[in-house]
Design an enzyme around this catalytic site. Structure first.
Site, short mmCIF file in Angstrom:
data_model
loop_
_atom_site.label_atom_id
_atom_site.label_comp_id
_atom_site.label_asym_id
_atom_site.label_seq_id
_atom_site.Cartn_x
_atom_site.Cartn_y
_atom_site.Cartn_z
N SER A 29 0.83 -1.21 0.00
CA SER A 29 0.00 0.00 0.00
C SER A 29 0.86 1.26 0.00
CB SER A 29 -0.92 -0.01 1.22
OG SER A 29 -0.16 -0.12 2.41
N ASN A 116 -1.34 -2.69 13.36
CA ASN A 116 -2.81 -2.59 13.37
C ASN A 116 -3.29 -1.36 14.12
OD1 ASN A 116 -2.58 -4.95 12.03
ND2 ASN A 116 -3.48 -6.25 13.62
N THR A 161 -41.62 22.81 -9.21
CA THR A 161 -41.78 21.44 -8.74
C THR A 161 -42.02 20.63 -10.00
OG1 THR A 161 -44.17 21.63 -8.46
CG2 THR A 161 -42.85 22.12 -6.52
N HIS A 162 -41.46 19.44 -10.07
CA HIS A 162 -41.55 18.61 -11.28
C HIS A 162 -41.02 19.32 -12.52
CE1 HIS A 162 -44.30 16.14 -8.81
NE2 HIS A 162 -44.76 17.31 -8.40
N SER A 283 -16.62 23.25 -28.48
CA SER A 283 -16.80 21.98 -29.18
C SER A 283 -15.74 21.90 -30.28
CB SER A 283 -18.20 21.95 -29.79
OG SER A 283 -18.21 21.16 -30.96
N LYS A 289 -20.47 26.70 -29.98
CA LYS A 289 -20.79 26.13 -28.67
C LYS A 289 -20.01 26.71 -27.50
CE LYS A 289 -22.83 22.22 -28.35
NZ LYS A 289 -23.98 21.96 -27.51
N ASN A 291 -20.08 25.06 -23.83
CA ASN A 291 -20.69 23.98 -23.04
C ASN A 291 -20.34 24.06 -21.56
OD1 ASN A 291 -21.84 22.80 -25.34
ND2 ASN A 291 -19.93 21.70 -25.79
N GLU A 296 -20.80 19.60 -15.62
CA GLU A 296 -21.00 18.18 -15.93
C GLU A 296 -19.94 17.33 -15.23
OE1 GLU A 296 -21.13 18.20 -20.22
OE2 GLU A 296 -22.83 19.57 -20.19
N TYR A 323 -8.42 -7.51 12.67
CA TYR A 323 -7.77 -6.91 11.50
C TYR A 323 -7.62 -7.92 10.37
CZ TYR A 323 -4.70 -4.70 8.22
OH TYR A 323 -4.21 -4.20 7.05
N GLN A 328 -6.90 -2.73 4.25
CA GLN A 328 -5.86 -1.87 3.70
C GLN A 328 -6.39 -0.88 2.65
OE1 GLN A 328 -1.64 -3.22 2.95
NE2 GLN A 328 -2.39 -3.29 0.85
N LYS A 331 -7.67 3.40 2.95
CA LYS A 331 -6.99 4.68 2.76
C LYS A 331 -7.15 5.21 1.33
CE LYS A 331 -3.79 2.49 4.80
NZ LYS A 331 -4.69 1.58 5.54
N1 ARG Z 1 -0.50 -1.86 5.18
C1 ARG Z 1 -1.42 -2.22 6.20
C2 ARG Z 1 -2.70 -1.38 6.04
O1 ARG Z 1 -2.62 -0.36 5.45
C3 ARG Z 1 -0.89 -1.95 7.53
C4 ARG Z 1 -1.49 -2.80 8.61
C5 ARG Z 1 -0.98 -4.12 8.43
N2 ARG Z 1 -1.25 -5.01 9.46
C6 ARG Z 1 -1.12 -6.32 9.20
N3 ARG Z 1 -1.34 -7.10 10.18
N4 ARG Z 1 -0.82 -6.74 7.99
O2 ARG Z 1 -3.76 -1.76 6.48
#
Ligand code: ARG
Length: 462
Positions: A29, A116, A161-162, A283, A289, A291, A296, A323, A328, A331
């Site tokens: 990650s 964790n 409305t509508h 365009s 145009k 736009n 959008e 966990y 992971q 994020k």
């Molecule tokens: N890269 C992991 C995450 O973002 C970190 C936590 C990892 N913990 C584990 N027991 N593998 O969630």
């Protein structure tokens, strides 16, 4: 930079073979959680200071670790840090570099903690800041809308409305509806702060720890308000993530609805507003145009924001405690929604600063479609003491007549009206007036100009 000797995963003693190639590549990650480096170092410093205060590590080791961490922070900021994808994530990268810098003693850093609790701690600190960034952007948006509203208190438009003309309203009233929407968004983001202020650090892998740690100390150091109560829940809980992603989604809905509305109003069929050149694109084939692409874009990006929420909901559904690697992904989803919402709010603000209202067109549209019909029915209830349902059907008959004869209500002759409703007199004409209609809506929250002015003042005070 010294050669990275500990280039191998920390679990190399136990696990003798490298992960399979593709998983090694996609299972990490780092490219995503790099973004947490500041929070990770901040939390690690607080952790080792606590370990020292509790006499779990000595002064010399604590200082070495803190020195190393600060140096790593500088390296990352100055872009001199060598990130190593093999080391899975930002946490392992920092720990590994600490070993390179201060040697074996770096190993004390992970006493009484696990990735964790580390990852949730970093993430919550990051989200607290992100939440405040969004709230700040919402405040800017609200202010911009208020400025526009202030200039348009007496701009008359048809309320819909509508998508059919309903009753006349002040354009500022419409804009203040957006202020309400964004004020609720602020409230949603603020509500989530309560969970974000609970400190996960110290719950370790899932059970807590046998070391005599002081979670209140890290709570204070890291500006949390209290420690979390259950170690198992702490490492598996991502409610604060779904709350954040939902808040982003609700806000994206609001942005998207406004975008859609502006697209309609800017269309050649409506022409109620004109977008200036800063917020249109051309365009490739049709030279005439202009736009409304930015609008959008705002509407379209809402899909991705919902997607991020749904991904997280799906990840959590059926995930046993505590966990798992599945988590992971949290994020990436949050970073994407945050970046998107921030950009969307900035673009929306550009829109609010770069359109003008065609007041004449708005008034013209409000003058068609019998917008004061309800006012006429109300008038009959008040003046003729009719039950509302009778007044409603008498009004409908007058509208039928006007429609058939292609007249506006103001163009009807008194005798034509009296043929349908003999008890009405000339006073009725003032009821057909749009401004009169608007200013009669004095009930709290209604569209009268005075109400709107008061509302704008009260928003400005807050
Ligand atoms: N890269 C992991 C995450 O973002 C970190 C936590 C990892 N913990 C584990 N027991 N593998 O969630």
């Amino acid at each position: 930079m010294s050669k990275n000797k500990n280039n191998q995963p920390i679990w190399g003693v136990r696990i003798k073979k490298n992960s399979t190639n593709l998983f090694k590549k996609v299972g990490g990650s780092l490219s995503v959680d790099k973004r947490l480096f500041n929070e990770d170092i901040e939390a690690s410093v607080a952790h080792v200071e606590m370990l020292f205060k509790q006499k779990i590590i000595n002064f010399k080791i604590k200082n070495k670790i803190v020195w190393g961490l600060n140096r790593i922070k500088n390296e990352i900021i100055k872009k001199k840090f060598l990130f190593n994808e093999k080391l899975e994530d930002i946490h392992m990268n920092i720990e590994n570099r600490l070993f390179e810098l201060i040697g074996e003693e770096a190993g004390y850093i992970h006493t009484a903690r696990s990735r964790n609790d580390q990852v949730v701690t970093d993430f919550k600190i990051w989200l607290r800041k992100a939440t405040n960034v969004i709230i700040k952007n919402l405040d800017i948006t609200i202010n911009n809308i208020l400025k526009k509203a202030n200039k348009n208190v007496e701009t008359i438009m048809p309320g819909f409305t509508h998508l059919k003309n309903a009753q006349p309203v002040s354009f500022a009233h419409y804009l203040l509806a957006y202020v309400e929407m964004f004020t609720r968004d602020k409230k949603r983001f603020n509500n989530n702060l309560e969970s974000l202020y609970e400190n996960p650090l110290g719950v370790a892998a899932l059970t807590g720890t046998s070391f005599k740690i002081d979670r209140s100390y890290t709570t204070k150091k890291l500006k949390f308000k209290k420690p979390t109560k259950n170690s198992i829940d702490t490492v598996s809980d991502r409610d604060f993530v779904i709350d954040f992603l939902y808040s982003c989604s609700a806000c994206a809905i609001h942005i998207s609805r406004i975008a859609e509305e502006f697209i309609i109003w800017n269309s050649d069929a409506f022409k109620l507003i004109v977008l200036n050149d800063k917020i249109v694109t051309g365009s490739s084939i049709m030279p005439q145009k202009k736009n409304p692409d930015p609008l959008e874009y705002l509407r379209g990006k809402t899909g991705e924001t919902f997607g991020n929420l749904f991904s997280m909901l799906t990840i959590l559904k059926g995930l046993p405690l505590s966990y798992y690697k599945d988590l992971q992904d949290d994020k990436e989803l949050v970073f994407k929604s945050f970046d998107q919402l921030k950009n969307s709010l900035i673009i929306l603000n550009d829109v609010f600063k770069n359109f003008s209202v065609d007041k004449k067109k708005m008034l013209e549209l409000a003058e068609s479609g019998f917008l004061t019909a309800t006012d006429l029915a109300d008038y009959m209830v008040r003046e003729l003491k009719y039950p509302f349902r009778k007044a409603y059907s008498q009004t409908a008959k007058i509208i039928n007549f006007a429609e058939k004869n292609k007249k506006k209500l103001t163009e009807l002759k008194m005798h034509e009206i009296n043929r349908i409703e003999p008890k009405l007199n000339e006073d009725v004409y003032k009821i057909f007036d749009l401004k009169h209609s608007i200013n009669s809506k004095t009930s709290y929250g209604g569209t009268s100009f005075e109400n709107i002015k008061k509302m704008i003042r009260s928003y400005k005070k807050n």
